[in-house]
Design an enzyme around this catalytic site. Structure first.
Site, PDB file in Angstrom:
ATOM      1  CG  ASP A   1      -1.876   1.112   1.293  1.00  0.00           C
ATOM      2  OD1 ASP A   1      -2.334   1.562   0.234  1.00  0.00           O
ATOM      3  OD2 ASP A   1      -2.181   1.573   2.418  1.00  0.00           O
TER       4      ASP A   1
ATOM      5  CD  GLU B   1      -0.434  -5.648   7.551  1.00  0.00           C
ATOM      6  OE1 GLU B   1      -0.812  -5.579   6.372  1.00  0.00           O
ATOM      7  OE2 GLU B   1      -1.029  -5.118   8.491  1.00  0.00           O
TER       8      GLU B   1
ATOM      9  CE1 TYR C   1      -4.814   0.623  10.109  1.00  0.00           C
ATOM     10  CE2 TYR C   1      -3.921  -1.591   9.909  1.00  0.00           C
ATOM     11  CZ  TYR C   1      -3.755  -0.233   9.831  1.00  0.00           C
ATOM     12  OH  TYR C   1      -2.536   0.305   9.492  1.00  0.00           O
TER      13      TYR C   1
ATOM     14  CD  GLU D   1       0.736  -0.949   9.570  1.00  0.00           C
ATOM     15  OE1 GLU D   1      -0.424  -0.969   9.102  1.00  0.00           O
ATOM     16  OE2 GLU D   1       1.752  -1.291   8.944  1.00  0.00           O
TER      17      GLU D   1
HETATM   18  C1  BDP Z   1      -1.505  -2.364   6.682  1.00  0.00           C
HETATM   19  C2  BDP Z   1      -0.180  -2.185   5.980  1.00  0.00           C
HETATM   20  C3  BDP Z   1       0.098  -0.741   5.576  1.00  0.00           C
HETATM   21  C4  BDP Z   1      -1.152  -0.093   5.056  1.00  0.00           C
HETATM   22  C5  BDP Z   1      -2.173  -0.070   6.166  1.00  0.00           C
HETATM   23  C6  BDP Z   1      -3.470   0.606   5.749  1.00  0.00           C
HETATM   24  O1  BDP Z   1       0.872  -2.682   6.741  1.00  0.00           O
HETATM   25  O2  BDP Z   1       1.124  -0.722   4.626  1.00  0.00           O
HETATM   26  O3  BDP Z   1      -0.917   1.188   4.571  1.00  0.00           O
HETATM   27  O4  BDP Z   1      -2.481  -1.392   6.534  1.00  0.00           O
HETATM   28  O5  BDP Z   1      -4.350  -0.088   5.256  1.00  0.00           O
HETATM   29  O6  BDP Z   1      -2.129  -3.437   6.092  1.00  0.00           O
HETATM   30  O7  BDP Z   1      -3.590   1.804   5.882  1.00  0.00           O
END
Ligand code: BDP
Length: 595
Positions: free
Chosen positions: A166, A418, A474, A510
């Site tokens: 991404d 990931e 997330y 993240e």
């Molecule tokens: C994760 C990835 C990252 C993406 C992020 C996203 O590690 O590179 O930019 O999610 O979705 O899967 O913002």
């Protein structure tokens, strides 16, 4: 001498000529440059700055999206006296691969977009005359490159690249190109390991040079006083009343390594060293025996116009913002950054999780976004992955550790981002990757990789090899976002309770929500600044209730460019800062929490 990891530092015996500036540039749309002899000189060229990515400089979309070769040319002079030196041409990085000709003679070739390479050019160079340097850079990726991607070719012969990750696949000469005037005999590798006991600091060193003559080392404090010295190519220095390198206080000593011949100094290399220890103990991450809590971000080396090209102005702005917001750490997602970045972090006491470019170890036929859907993937079922991809992955780990092993700021290696670790054969892949990596770092720093949400607790086949569990999660964005935000907390807590049983420290590497700066909404909706804040508050509550969490690195420091697509609005908008480095509301929330 393709691989050269020691930073090109100046000293009384070493001189640097920086070739940064405006170079000639030509896109090889038809892939005919080699056949037409472009390696001997370019005609009908345009211009580019070096370093920079070429993609966002021009107005033509075919240039921005070009897949294949792009050519660079510059000229420089070397004086006659320099024939006595080892003249070393060194690229900080070129993405993803490069071939280099000097005066029509091929002098270097390199694959891997983020590491230094070069050559001693005495034979190909013209001393006392003009030298023509030509570089071809290629940006194609496939299943075996690190990172991975896929090239599609169309009926008109044009190609497009679909990265399995991404971020935009920026390409070009991304770091400075320097000529180092080295002595005939010179130092080419230094390894340091530091420790302390009470007030006494220890520094073990090992030096490699082209000759086996005498070596002298002096350790100087910041005021320039010699605090320890020794002779020989390996040894241990002792520092009384040591000033430790600490998060937020990057105290650095200068290790001055000298190579002597019949008592005369022939080469001197100055290496900044911070004396500190790093250790994982139970579910704690210790720096200098104190539990450390990571506060900060996953970042990108990304900015308007320059793309991934190293920009010292952006680097300093980012460091000032990290300081302002009360962050103490950064992960170099998803590739190693420019060497200047680590040197700055050493000086400023910014703690770094240093990441390899191994991103996209996941089978995706659209782009990285398919990863979030949990669709079946067979990445680790492919034989080629266990052969070529894994070999390239190991090569990048080795290079990263060689280049960055002496940085006090680097406290952990992140071996991959990931991967599809829910797959059964990810286990054998990562068992080998981790045991390989364990042998390489003289400082034996902890190892990790970031785990994806489709391989939650109980389903991941790689976490058992890591010293620290790094989670990219997330809940409240990709999972149970919007009106479900409040309820997502429970699912998140349940998953964390599982990971806690591992007894290892957990870093939230993240968590984030896309937010378009300037959208305000009461009550909140997704993409508004209010939603980003509510999202963060929920995550932070969860973190604060989990004893094993030793850090939070919000995704992302700033908005950044990605491939185009229906889920990305001119890039990824999860930044606490905009792409031009101004705060969203979330930045103020993080500042209040971290301070
Ligand atoms: C994760 C990835 C990252 C993406 C992020 C996203 O590690 O590179 O930019 O999610 O979705 O899967 O913002």
């Amino acid at each position: 001498m393709e691989e050269q990891f020691l930073y090109p530092a100046q000293s009384q015996t070493r001189q640097i000529i920086d070739l940064s500036g405006i170079w000639k540039f030509k896109v090889d749309f038809e892939g005919k440059g080699r056949d037409e002899g472009w390696q001997n000189g370019l005609s009908n060229y345009s211009e580019v700055p070096v370093p920079s990515s070429f993609n966002d400089l021009f107005t033509d979309k075919d240039v921005r999206e070009h897949v294949g070769d792009v050519w660079y040319q510059t000229e420089f002079y070397l004086t006659e006296e320099w024939q006595q030196k080892n003249v070393n041409l060194r690229f900080g990085s070129a993405t993803h691969r490069a071939e280099v000709w000097l005066n029509g003679v091929k002098i270097a070739e390199h694959e891997g977009g983020y590491m230094p390479f070069g050559a001693i050019i005495n034979e190909a160079a013209d001393f006392g005359a003009k030298n023509t340097l030509i570089v071809v850079v290629n940006n194609e990726l496939d299943l075996t490159t690190i990172p991975t991607g896929q090239v599609k070719e169309y009926d008109d012969g044009k190609k497009r690249l679909f990265p399995y990750f991404d971020f935009f696949n920026y390409a070009g000469i991304h770091s400075a190109v320097k000529i180092q005037l080295l002595p005939k005999d010179y130092i080419y590798d230094i390894s340091t390991v530091t420790d302390y006991e009470g007030n006494t600091g220890y520094l073990n060193y090992e030096i490699e040079s082209t000759s086996h003559s005498e070596i002298k080392v002096e350790l100087k404090d910041e005021a320039g006083n010699v605090v320890a010295e020794a002779n020989g190519d390996s040894g241990k220095l002792e520092v009384e009343s040591v000033n430790l390198w600490q998060p937020g206080e990057g105290y650095l000593y200068n290790l001055e390594v000298s190579l002597l011949s019949s008592g005369e100094i022939v080469d001197t290399y100055p290496l900044p060293v911070g004396i500190r220890t790093v250790e994982v103990k139970g579910n704690r991450f210790l720096i200098n025996d104190e539990p450390f809590y990571f506060k900060g971000f996953g970042k990108h080396q990304d900015s308007e116009i320059n793309g991934r090209g190293f920009d010292p102005a952006v680097m300093i702005r980012d460091a000032e913002l990290l300081d302002w917001i009360g962050a103490n750490s950064v992960r170099t997602s998803h590739y190693p950054y420019d060497e200047e970045f680590y040197r700055m972090c050493d000086r400023r006491g910014v703690v770094v999780i240093d990441e390899t470019p191994a991103v996209g170890l996941f089978d995706m036929n659209m782009n990285f976004l398919a990863a979030g859907t949990g669709k079946e993937s067979d990445f680790f079922d492919k034989e080629i992955v266990h052969q070529k991809t894994k070999e390239n992955h190991k090569r990048e780990i080795k290079r990263l550790m060689k280049r960055d092993k002496n940085h006090a700021s680097v406290v952990m290696w992140c071996l991959a981002n990931e991967p599809d670790s829910a797959q059964e054969r990810a286990e054998e892949y990562f068992e080998e990757i981790f045991s390989y990596a364990r042998e390489l770092d003289p400082q034996a720093r902890p190892l990790t990789f970031t785990n994806i949400m489709t391989a939650p607790y109980g389903k991941c086949n790689a976490a058992q090899f890591a010293d620290v569990i790094s989670l990219n999660r997330y809940y409240g964005w990709y999972l149970m976002g919007g009106a479900e935000l409040r309820y997502s907390q429970k699912n998140f807590e349940e998953e964390l309770a599982g990971w806690e049983k591992e007894g290892k420290p957990i870093v939230m590497t993240e968590y984030g929500a896309d937010t378009k700066a300037g959208i305000h909404k009461l009550p909140s909706v997704q993409w508004s600044e209010e939603y980003q804040n509510e999202y963060l508050e929920h995550q932070h509550q969860v973190f604060d209730n989990c004893d094993s969490i030793v850090g939070e690195q919000m995704w992302n420091f700033a908005d950044f460019q990605t491939v185009e697509g229906i889920l990305r609005v001119n890039g990824n908008k999860k930044g606490a800062f905009t792409r031009d480095r101004q705060p969203k509301m979330a930045a103020h929330l993080l500042k209040a929490r971290w301070e």
